[in-house]
Write an enzyme that holds these catalytic residues in place. Structure first.
Site, PDB file in Angstrom:
ATOM      1  N   HIS A   1      15.076   2.871  -5.244  1.00  0.00           N
ATOM      2  CA  HIS A   1      14.342   3.468  -4.123  1.00  0.00           C
ATOM      3  C   HIS A   1      14.661   2.793  -2.792  1.00  0.00           C
ATOM      4  CE1 HIS A   1      11.153   5.182  -7.125  1.00  0.00           C
ATOM      5  NE2 HIS A   1      12.280   5.865  -7.118  1.00  0.00           N
TER       6      HIS A   1
ATOM      7  N   ARG B   1       4.413  -3.746   5.782  1.00  0.00           N
ATOM      8  CA  ARG B   1       4.879  -4.109   4.425  1.00  0.00           C
ATOM      9  C   ARG B   1       6.120  -4.984   4.477  1.00  0.00           C
ATOM     10  NH1 ARG B   1       5.755   1.108   1.369  1.00  0.00           N
ATOM     11  NH2 ARG B   1       6.543  -0.344  -0.194  1.00  0.00           N
TER      12      ARG B   1
ATOM     13  N   GLY C   1       5.587  -3.168 -15.291  1.00  0.00           N
ATOM     14  CA  GLY C   1       4.825  -3.006 -14.052  1.00  0.00           C
ATOM     15  C   GLY C   1       5.062  -1.705 -13.325  1.00  0.00           C
ATOM     16  N   THR C   2       5.329  -0.653 -14.083  1.00  0.00           N
ATOM     17  CA  THR C   2       5.472   0.669 -13.438  1.00  0.00           C
ATOM     18  C   THR C   2       4.495   1.658 -14.048  1.00  0.00           C
ATOM     19  OG1 THR C   2       6.943   2.537 -12.956  1.00  0.00           O
ATOM     20  CG2 THR C   2       7.471   1.259 -14.945  1.00  0.00           C
ATOM     21  N   SER C   3       3.925   2.515 -13.191  1.00  0.00           N
ATOM     22  CA  SER C   3       2.978   3.522 -13.681  1.00  0.00           C
ATOM     23  C   SER C   3       3.718   4.651 -14.397  1.00  0.00           C
ATOM     24  CB  SER C   3       2.152   4.085 -12.523  1.00  0.00           C
ATOM     25  OG  SER C   3       3.016   4.634 -11.554  1.00  0.00           O
TER      26      SER C   3
ATOM     27  N   ASP D   1      -1.992  -1.976 -17.749  1.00  0.00           N
ATOM     28  CA  ASP D   1      -2.829  -0.824 -18.097  1.00  0.00           C
ATOM     29  C   ASP D   1      -2.005   0.205 -18.885  1.00  0.00           C
ATOM     30  OD1 ASP D   1      -5.153   0.618 -18.090  1.00  0.00           O
ATOM     31  OD2 ASP D   1      -5.297   0.814 -15.905  1.00  0.00           O
TER      32      ASP D   1
ATOM     33  N   VAL E   1      11.204  -2.088  -3.311  1.00  0.00           N
ATOM     34  CA  VAL E   1      12.065  -2.152  -2.125  1.00  0.00           C
ATOM     35  C   VAL E   1      11.968  -3.521  -1.457  1.00  0.00           C
ATOM     36  CG1 VAL E   1      11.857   0.342  -1.749  1.00  0.00           C
ATOM     37  CG2 VAL E   1      10.232  -1.199  -0.607  1.00  0.00           C
ATOM     38  N   ASP E   2      11.287  -4.464  -2.127  1.00  0.00           N
ATOM     39  CA  ASP E   2      10.935  -5.737  -1.476  1.00  0.00           C
ATOM     40  C   ASP E   2      11.999  -6.828  -1.560  1.00  0.00           C
ATOM     41  OD1 ASP E   2      10.665  -6.653  -4.160  1.00  0.00           O
ATOM     42  OD2 ASP E   2       8.507  -6.262  -4.165  1.00  0.00           O
TER      43      ASP E   2
ATOM     44  N   ASN F   1       2.728  -3.881 -19.183  1.00  0.00           N
ATOM     45  CA  ASN F   1       1.882  -3.324 -18.124  1.00  0.00           C
ATOM     46  C   ASN F   1       0.456  -3.804 -18.309  1.00  0.00           C
ATOM     47  OD1 ASN F   1       0.363  -1.388 -16.355  1.00  0.00           O
ATOM     48  ND2 ASN F   1       2.397  -0.484 -16.159  1.00  0.00           N
TER      49      ASN F   1
HETATM   50  C1  BJW Z   1       0.892  -4.589 -13.502  1.00  0.00           C
HETATM   51  C2  BJW Z   1       0.438  -5.661 -12.802  1.00  0.00           C
HETATM   52  C3  BJW Z   1       0.877  -6.889 -13.248  1.00  0.00           C
HETATM   53  C4  BJW Z   1      -0.377  -4.008 -11.864  1.00  0.00           C
HETATM   54  N1  BJW Z   1       1.649  -6.932 -14.288  1.00  0.00           N
HETATM   55  N2  BJW Z   1       1.667  -4.572 -14.533  1.00  0.00           N
HETATM   56  C5  BJW Z   1       9.833  15.651 -12.442  1.00  0.00           C
HETATM   57  C6  BJW Z   1       8.520  15.949 -12.714  1.00  0.00           C
HETATM   58  C7  BJW Z   1       7.563  15.934 -11.704  1.00  0.00           C
HETATM   59  C8  BJW Z   1       7.906  15.647 -10.379  1.00  0.00           C
HETATM   60  C9  BJW Z   1       9.218  15.355 -10.114  1.00  0.00           C
HETATM   61  C10 BJW Z   1      10.157  15.363 -11.126  1.00  0.00           C
HETATM   62  N3  BJW Z   1      11.350  15.036 -10.584  1.00  0.00           N
HETATM   63  C11 BJW Z   1      11.180  14.810  -9.257  1.00  0.00           C
HETATM   64  C12 BJW Z   1       9.894  15.003  -8.944  1.00  0.00           C
HETATM   65  C13 BJW Z   1       9.306  14.863  -7.577  1.00  0.00           C
HETATM   66  C14 BJW Z   1       8.975  13.432  -7.202  1.00  0.00           C
HETATM   67  C15 BJW Z   1       7.960  12.875  -8.207  1.00  0.00           C
HETATM   68  O1  BJW Z   1       8.281  12.099  -9.081  1.00  0.00           O
HETATM   69  N4  BJW Z   1       6.716  13.244  -8.059  1.00  0.00           N
HETATM   70  C16 BJW Z   1       5.659  12.776  -8.968  1.00  0.00           C
HETATM   71  C17 BJW Z   1       4.797  11.730  -8.257  1.00  0.00           C
HETATM   72  C18 BJW Z   1       4.864  13.968  -9.362  1.00  0.00           C
HETATM   73  N5  BJW Z   1      10.145  12.603  -7.148  1.00  0.00           N
HETATM   74  C19 BJW Z   1      10.946  12.576  -6.078  1.00  0.00           C
HETATM   75  O2  BJW Z   1      10.742  13.265  -5.083  1.00  0.00           O
HETATM   76  C20 BJW Z   1      12.166  11.666  -6.134  1.00  0.00           C
HETATM   77  N6  BJW Z   1      13.326  12.362  -5.713  1.00  0.00           N
HETATM   78  C21 BJW Z   1      13.912  13.283  -6.496  1.00  0.00           C
HETATM   79  O3  BJW Z   1      13.522  13.532  -7.599  1.00  0.00           O
HETATM   80  O4  BJW Z   1      15.017  13.870  -5.903  1.00  0.00           O
HETATM   81  C22 BJW Z   1      15.480  15.093  -6.469  1.00  0.00           C
HETATM   82  C23 BJW Z   1      14.701  16.169  -5.771  1.00  0.00           C
HETATM   83  C24 BJW Z   1      14.954  16.409  -4.454  1.00  0.00           C
HETATM   84  C25 BJW Z   1      14.275  17.437  -3.825  1.00  0.00           C
HETATM   85  C26 BJW Z   1      13.327  18.173  -4.501  1.00  0.00           C
HETATM   86  C27 BJW Z   1      13.041  17.881  -5.840  1.00  0.00           C
HETATM   87  C28 BJW Z   1      13.750  16.875  -6.480  1.00  0.00           C
HETATM   88  C29 BJW Z   1      12.017  10.520  -5.151  1.00  0.00           C
HETATM   89  C30 BJW Z   1      10.942   9.564  -5.525  1.00  0.00           C
HETATM   90  C31 BJW Z   1      10.840   8.485  -4.459  1.00  0.00           C
HETATM   91  C32 BJW Z   1       9.637   7.589  -4.671  1.00  0.00           C
HETATM   92  N7  BJW Z   1       9.457   6.791  -3.521  1.00  0.00           N
HETATM   93  C33 BJW Z   1       8.410   5.773  -3.514  1.00  0.00           C
HETATM   94  C34 BJW Z   1       8.359   5.163  -2.089  1.00  0.00           C
HETATM   95  C35 BJW Z   1       9.542   4.226  -1.893  1.00  0.00           C
HETATM   96  C36 BJW Z   1       9.452   3.511  -0.588  1.00  0.00           C
HETATM   97  C37 BJW Z   1       8.265   2.603  -0.513  1.00  0.00           C
HETATM   98  O5  BJW Z   1       8.191   1.581  -1.244  1.00  0.00           O
HETATM   99  O6  BJW Z   1       7.387   2.913   0.291  1.00  0.00           O
HETATM  100  O7  BJW Z   1       8.687   4.752  -4.495  1.00  0.00           O
HETATM  101  S1  BJW Z   1       6.847   6.419  -4.036  1.00  0.00           S
HETATM  102  C38 BJW Z   1       6.314   4.920  -4.882  1.00  0.00           C
HETATM  103  O8  BJW Z   1       6.169   5.185  -6.281  1.00  0.00           O
HETATM  104  C39 BJW Z   1       7.499   3.950  -4.745  1.00  0.00           C
HETATM  105  C40 BJW Z   1       7.540   3.352  -6.102  1.00  0.00           C
HETATM  106  O9  BJW Z   1       8.814   2.787  -6.322  1.00  0.00           O
HETATM  107  C41 BJW Z   1       7.219   4.511  -6.990  1.00  0.00           C
HETATM  108  C42 BJW Z   1       6.771   4.155  -8.368  1.00  0.00           C
HETATM  109  O10 BJW Z   1       5.620   3.384  -8.340  1.00  0.00           O
HETATM  110  P1  BJW Z   1       5.492   2.141  -9.335  1.00  0.00           P
HETATM  111  O11 BJW Z   1       6.509   1.142  -8.991  1.00  0.00           O
HETATM  112  O12 BJW Z   1       5.455   2.627 -10.712  1.00  0.00           O
HETATM  113  O13 BJW Z   1       4.096   1.496  -8.873  1.00  0.00           O
HETATM  114  P2  BJW Z   1       2.591   2.008  -9.163  1.00  0.00           P
HETATM  115  O14 BJW Z   1       1.759   1.411  -8.107  1.00  0.00           O
HETATM  116  O15 BJW Z   1       2.548   3.465  -9.322  1.00  0.00           O
HETATM  117  O16 BJW Z   1       2.204   1.357 -10.555  1.00  0.00           O
HETATM  118  C43 BJW Z   1       2.002  -0.039 -10.685  1.00  0.00           C
HETATM  119  C44 BJW Z   1       1.817  -0.318 -12.156  1.00  0.00           C
HETATM  120  O17 BJW Z   1       1.791  -1.728 -12.347  1.00  0.00           O
HETATM  121  C45 BJW Z   1       0.511   0.223 -12.734  1.00  0.00           C
HETATM  122  O18 BJW Z   1       0.800   0.914 -13.937  1.00  0.00           O
HETATM  123  C46 BJW Z   1      -0.349  -1.023 -13.017  1.00  0.00           C
HETATM  124  O19 BJW Z   1      -1.137  -0.898 -14.188  1.00  0.00           O
HETATM  125  C47 BJW Z   1       0.715  -2.071 -13.224  1.00  0.00           C
HETATM  126  N8  BJW Z   1       0.349  -3.414 -12.843  1.00  0.00           N
HETATM  127  N9  BJW Z   1      -0.405  -5.179 -11.773  1.00  0.00           N
HETATM  128  C48 BJW Z   1       2.045  -5.807 -14.920  1.00  0.00           C
HETATM  129  N10 BJW Z   1       0.458  -8.008 -12.623  1.00  0.00           N
END
Ligand code: BJW
Length: 285
Positions: free
Chosen positions: A150, A93, A224-226, A252, A130-131, A250
């Protein structure tokens, strides 16, 4: 009919932004993987609209984790269980994002930053990506702020001492995948990317800045976030509870769609430039 309604919503959003900007109001934008999709970077979940597509599904990338369990790849437990696979995924990546360019959506956010700050408002870009494509487009260079929630895939650190590696030094450490995971030459401990994995807390300064910007802005845009990963997803609710006007861009439907005041359904590389164009067109009187 649907296209007319979409165009109306875009005009309404531009008017809302123009009015807020003219009052010197602050604007906060939360971005996710969808904003980089049109640069050729796969998303994590859901559909991805790539360059030139502006309706759901055309063209699509494979979602990054369609074949993997995200908790496996993006957690310290997954890394400990299979450091070679996780390192290989992040090295791939890192190389992918270095060899791509910011798209029209990234550039439009720079234009919007310049418009907001020149009128006296604060512009805060809260990115989950992170890009570093926002930085490469020029975000933050017009008096606005970019907050990386992130982390950043271009810096890696050793697990023991936290020594950081980037650029050519990191290229060398990642050159030979037979030696994965790479190790800190000074103490031999394993390196990992400086990104935030599941179960890890976000950098406190970044999260505090995000919470402050979301709860004080006049307009909040989620693009662009889910909106399923917390705490970033909770910023939409924070903005809404603060009384900010909230907008989602978004391809979707997401859990945020029902919370926001206006949804703009389409590719961010098309919608954001159109918004910037219309904000400029509706000049202050
Ligand atoms: C377009 C498009 C176009 C396409 N134009 N749109 C409360 C409730 C439930 C759970 C939790 C909570 N609080 C914390 C949690 C736990 C957990 C969590 O959220 N889990 C859920 C999944 C259930 N969170 C954590 O663990 C976080 N830490 C935390 O809360 O610390 C406190 C804690 C500590 C210990 C115990 C408990 C709590 C940390 C979260 C870290 C996320 N890390 C990642 C990886 C980063 C590194 C990497 O890049 O590899 O971050 S996971 C991944 O998801 C990445 C992203 O930043 C993140 C979000 O994804 P994003 O950006 O929304 O992308 P997609 O792919 O999901 O969506 C793309 C969207 O674009 C879609 O909607 C498409 O439709 C759209 N799209 N093309 C416009 N052209």
């Amino acid at each position: 009919m649907a296209e007319n309604a979409e165009a109306d919503r875009c005009r309404q959003t531009a008017a809302l932004l123009r009015a807020a900007i003219d009052r010197g109001g602050d604007v906060a934008v939360l971005t996710g993987a969808g904003v980089s999709a049109e640069s050729g970077v796969p998303t994590f979940r859901g559909v991805a609209i790539g360059a030139s597509g502006h309706s759901t599904g055309r063209p699509r990338h494979e979602a990054l984790w369609s074949e993997y369990d995200p908790m496996h790849l993006a957690s310290i437990e997954g890394f400990r269980a299979d450091p070679v696979a996780v390192t290989r995924w992040y090295a791939w990546r890192r190389s992918l994002v270095r060899n791509t360019d910011p798209n029209a959506g990234h550039h439009a956010l720079v234009e919007i930053e310049a418009i907001v700050t020149s009128a006296g408002g604060r512009f805060t870009l809260l990115t989950q990506n992170v890009d570093r494509l926002h930085h490469r487009a020029g975000s933050g260079s017009h008096g606005g702020r970019v907050v990386e929630l992130h982390g950043n895939i271009h810096i890696w650190r050793s697990l023991s001492a936290g020594n950081e590696f980037a650029g050519a030094e990191l290229d060398e450490l990642l050159a030979d995948d037979k030696g994965f995971p790479p190790r800190d030459p000074t103490d031999g401990s394993v390196l990992r990317p400086c990104v935030v994995w599941f179960g890890e807390t976000l950098p406190s300064d970044a999260f505090e800045a995000a919470a402050e910007a979301s709860s004080s802005c006049a307009v909040f845009i989620a693009a662009g976030t889910s909106a399923v990963v917390y705490p970033a997803a909770g910023l939409v609710t924070a903005a809404s509870q603060n009384g900010s006007a909230t907008v989602e861009i978004n391809a979707d439907v997401t859990p945020a769609s029902g919370l926001v005041d206006i949804t703009l359904r389409g590719a961010s590389g098309i919608v954001l430039p159109e918004l910037a164009r219309q904000i400029k067109q509706q000049r202050p009187r």
